[in-house]
Design a protein around this motif. Sequence first.
Motif, PDB file in Angstrom:
ATOM      1  N   UNK A  10       0.834  -1.195   0.000  1.00 47.08           N
ATOM      2  CA  UNK A  10       0.000   0.000   0.000  1.00 47.08           C
ATOM      3  C   UNK A  10       0.863   1.235   0.000  1.00 47.08           C
ATOM      4  N   UNK A  11       0.186   2.360  -0.093  1.00 45.73           N
ATOM      5  CA  UNK A  11       0.913   3.617  -0.180  1.00 45.73           C
ATOM      6  C   UNK A  11       1.043   4.210   1.216  1.00 45.73           C
ATOM      7  N   UNK A  12       1.968   3.666   1.956  1.00 44.51           N
ATOM      8  CA  UNK A  12       2.140   4.164   3.324  1.00 44.51           C
ATOM      9  C   UNK A  12       3.612   4.154   3.609  1.00 44.51           C
ATOM     10  N   UNK A  13       4.028   5.038   4.448  1.00 45.07           N
ATOM     11  CA  UNK A  13       5.391   4.929   4.914  1.00 45.07           C
ATOM     12  C   UNK A  13       5.516   5.668   6.230  1.00 45.07           C
ATOM     13  N   UNK A  21      -2.747   8.500  15.970  1.00 46.72           N
ATOM     14  CA  UNK A  21      -2.963   7.064  15.797  1.00 46.72           C
ATOM     15  C   UNK A  21      -3.688   6.740  14.492  1.00 46.72           C
ATOM     16  N   UNK A  22      -3.226   5.686  13.821  1.00 46.33           N
ATOM     17  CA  UNK A  22      -3.901   5.213  12.609  1.00 46.33           C
ATOM     18  C   UNK A  22      -3.558   5.981  11.352  1.00 46.33           C
ATOM     19  N   UNK A  23      -2.695   7.017  11.472  1.00 48.06           N
ATOM     20  CA  UNK A  23      -2.368   7.835  10.296  1.00 48.06           C
ATOM     21  C   UNK A  23      -1.061   7.370   9.659  1.00 48.06           C
ATOM     22  N   UNK A  24      -0.881   7.655   8.369  1.00 45.57           N
ATOM     23  CA  UNK A  24       0.391   7.394   7.710  1.00 45.57           C
ATOM     24  C   UNK A  24       0.775   8.615   6.885  1.00 45.57           C
ATOM     25  N   UNK A  80      -9.190  10.082   6.092  1.00 45.28           N
ATOM     26  CA  UNK A  80      -8.935   8.891   5.290  1.00 45.28           C
ATOM     27  C   UNK A  80      -7.533   8.342   5.540  1.00 45.28           C
ATOM     28  N   UNK A  81      -6.884   8.816   6.581  1.00 44.22           N
ATOM     29  CA  UNK A  81      -5.675   8.256   7.173  1.00 44.22           C
ATOM     30  C   UNK A  81      -4.353   8.798   6.656  1.00 44.22           C
ATOM     31  N   UNK A  82      -4.348   9.730   5.704  1.00 39.27           N
ATOM     32  CA  UNK A  82      -3.065  10.293   5.338  1.00 39.27           C
ATOM     33  C   UNK A  82      -2.812  11.573   6.119  1.00 39.27           C
ATOM     34  N   UNK A  83      -1.537  11.818   6.369  1.00 38.76           N
ATOM     35  CA  UNK A  83      -1.109  13.042   7.043  1.00 38.76           C
ATOM     36  C   UNK A  83       0.055  13.634   6.275  1.00 38.76           C
TER      37      UNK A  83
ATOM     38  N   UNK B  74      -1.018   1.874 -13.445  1.00 32.77           N
ATOM     39  CA  UNK B  74      -0.968   3.333 -13.326  1.00 32.77           C
ATOM     40  C   UNK B  74       0.312   3.660 -12.562  1.00 32.77           C
ATOM     41  N   UNK B  75       1.214   4.446 -13.155  1.00 31.19           N
ATOM     42  CA  UNK B  75       2.465   4.739 -12.447  1.00 31.19           C
ATOM     43  C   UNK B  75       2.156   5.357 -11.080  1.00 31.19           C
ATOM     44  N   UNK B  76       2.823   4.896 -10.064  1.00 29.21           N
ATOM     45  CA  UNK B  76       2.623   5.388  -8.700  1.00 29.21           C
ATOM     46  C   UNK B  76       1.248   5.069  -8.120  1.00 29.21           C
ATOM     47  N   UNK B  77       0.496   4.218  -8.782  1.00 26.71           N
ATOM     48  CA  UNK B  77      -0.796   3.817  -8.229  1.00 26.71           C
ATOM     49  C   UNK B  77      -0.593   2.935  -7.015  1.00 26.71           C
ATOM     50  N   UNK B  78      -1.631   2.820  -6.222  1.00 25.85           N
ATOM     51  CA  UNK B  78      -1.520   2.001  -5.020  1.00 25.85           C
ATOM     52  C   UNK B  78      -1.835   0.531  -5.291  1.00 25.85           C
TER      53      UNK B  78
END
Lengths: 199, 241, 88
Positions: A10-13, A21-24, A80-83, B74-78
């Motif tokens: 997923x797109x998290x780091x 809490x719960x944010x990425x 929606x969890x992004x910061x 999709x480039x950079x897609x999740x």
Amino acid sequence: MGIISRGFQGRRRGDDDRLPPGQYLVDDFPVLSTGPTPRIPLERWEFAIDTEAGQTHRWSWPELMALPQETPTVDIHCVTKWSKLGTGWQGVSLDTLFEDVESAAEYALAYSYGGYTTNLPLEDLLDGKAWIVHKFDGEELEPRHGGPARLLVPHLYLWKSAKWIHGIRLLDEDWPGFWETAGYHNYGDPWREQRYEGD
Amino acid sequence: MRRLTWRPARLTALRDETGSARTLVFRVPDWPGHLAGQHVDVRLTADDGYSAQRSYSVAAPADGDTVELTVERVPDGEVSPYLTEVMEPGDQVEIRGPVGGWFVWRPESTSPVLLVAGGSGIVPLMAMIRARRRAGSRVPFRLLYSLREPGSRYYAEELRRPDAGLDVGYIYTRAAPDGWPRPAGRILLDDLAEGGWPAGFEPECYVCGPTGFVEATADLLLALGHAPERIRTERFGPTGD
Amino acid sequence: MTAEHLDGNSLAGPLSEIFAVDVTAAVGRCASCGLTGPVAELRVYGPEPGLVARCPGCDEVVLRLVRGPGAAWLDLRGAVSLRVRLPE
Ligand SMILES: Cc1cc2nc3c(=O)[nH]c(=O)nc-3n(C[C@H](O)[C@H](O)[C@H](O)COP(=O)(O)OP(=O)(O)OC[C@H]3O[C@@H](n4cnc5c(N)ncnc54)[C@H](O)[C@@H]3O)c2cc1C
């Protein structure tokens, strides 16, 4: 928990103690919308504060620009969890805008061009906690991020920072806004993870 | 009662369609079957519980427990990079569906059909073409397939094979093959006037692809006199274009 | 022209968690302008933080759907009625 998809990240780091809490963390600036992006010509733009007594205070664009400008650097947290940490803005403190406003109201309803609304206790808009911002990262705020100007209330989830802000109505009674009437939490404190009604 | 829940789906086979698109074949136990044009929601869950979900059209008509999707990276897609680059046979996702009862073609339908695809928007339209062939339907189909360049064509082999009653036309938006009569560029009124059906034939029109493409094409079809209720659209979302 | 929305078709999955029939093929009437058409042709914004479906005629909100852990919130106040096809 559902079936795990091997190797899915997923797109998290990042782990950072500035994250509630719960944010990425994200590097980009996601755009979430509830409708078409309004385009408001600056000649016609205005911001208003409407008091519970029926008085309206108005500012045109040049009037807003003539007020003392602040440049807050703040962390923002989306439900929606992004910061994003350390975002830089420019705008006018609501303390400045409220200077000549007489009110005993406890509640505020922010309303936007395009019809969006969100409610907050009035005290959450005062004492250096909120701004009407028109620049992000040194650049004019893009329409998709709420330009010409948006509310910025960084200590609450970002849906409270109404894009395309048009005015703030002061109320004696709380009036739940767009997301607050559709399942989202009435207050929205990221540090207490107040995402949904009942959290 | 048929309220849908998430079902585990195991990848059984993979096929590259282009350099950036891949067909994934899943086995979904107790799959209830589907109609051409329907889609599913796919959910991925990481080992710490984080999950993401996206919609994907079903690419082929119902066939037992099998669900076939084609996904463009999709480039950079999740989600799409995982499906097209990381997944291997044996890996699992969760699937909810089939869903959507509007953007569908039923083999018993008798109207002529115009399919207009932009990029990965070909996927549900291909399911319709395959369903027509499978059912032995004689209903005339026309496909107009808009794509960047010859190399971005999905299902290239299959679309090249003759299929009685199916006409296929291509619109190249970036680079056309050598000697191609139409210069590269976005879809225009003439493309639909020449490659589609006259509005008087009252065809069912199915338009699918990136949101901007669908918007533009639906407007052109309206301008050509097609009735709004016979233009069905499926927007996939924005593109990087 | 906006390139931000999806079709009402994309509500099919989320609504299938709540209803046993496909609501996207149901025909509704916009409470604001009276336009009639299938849910599948609404303009859908989202999916996050929630799905917002607007009338293609007047852009007013027809339906909102928020999915939280363990609950969904559905607001249909922008639709006067929905005609759902059912077997005899
Ligand atoms: C009903 C429906 C059916 C769909 N069917 C298919 C299908 O059959 N095959 C298929 O490949 N996709 C299909 N899609 C699109 C799919 O759901 C995802 O949006 C897509 O795979 C991108 O997801 P992602 O997580 O990889 O990218 P995201 O992480 O969601 O997006 C990453 C970035 O890329 C941009 N972006 C999003 N989509 C695209 C795009 N298509 N091209 C370029 N940039 C984009 C976004 O704006 C974002 O900035 C369908 C969508 C819908 C609503």
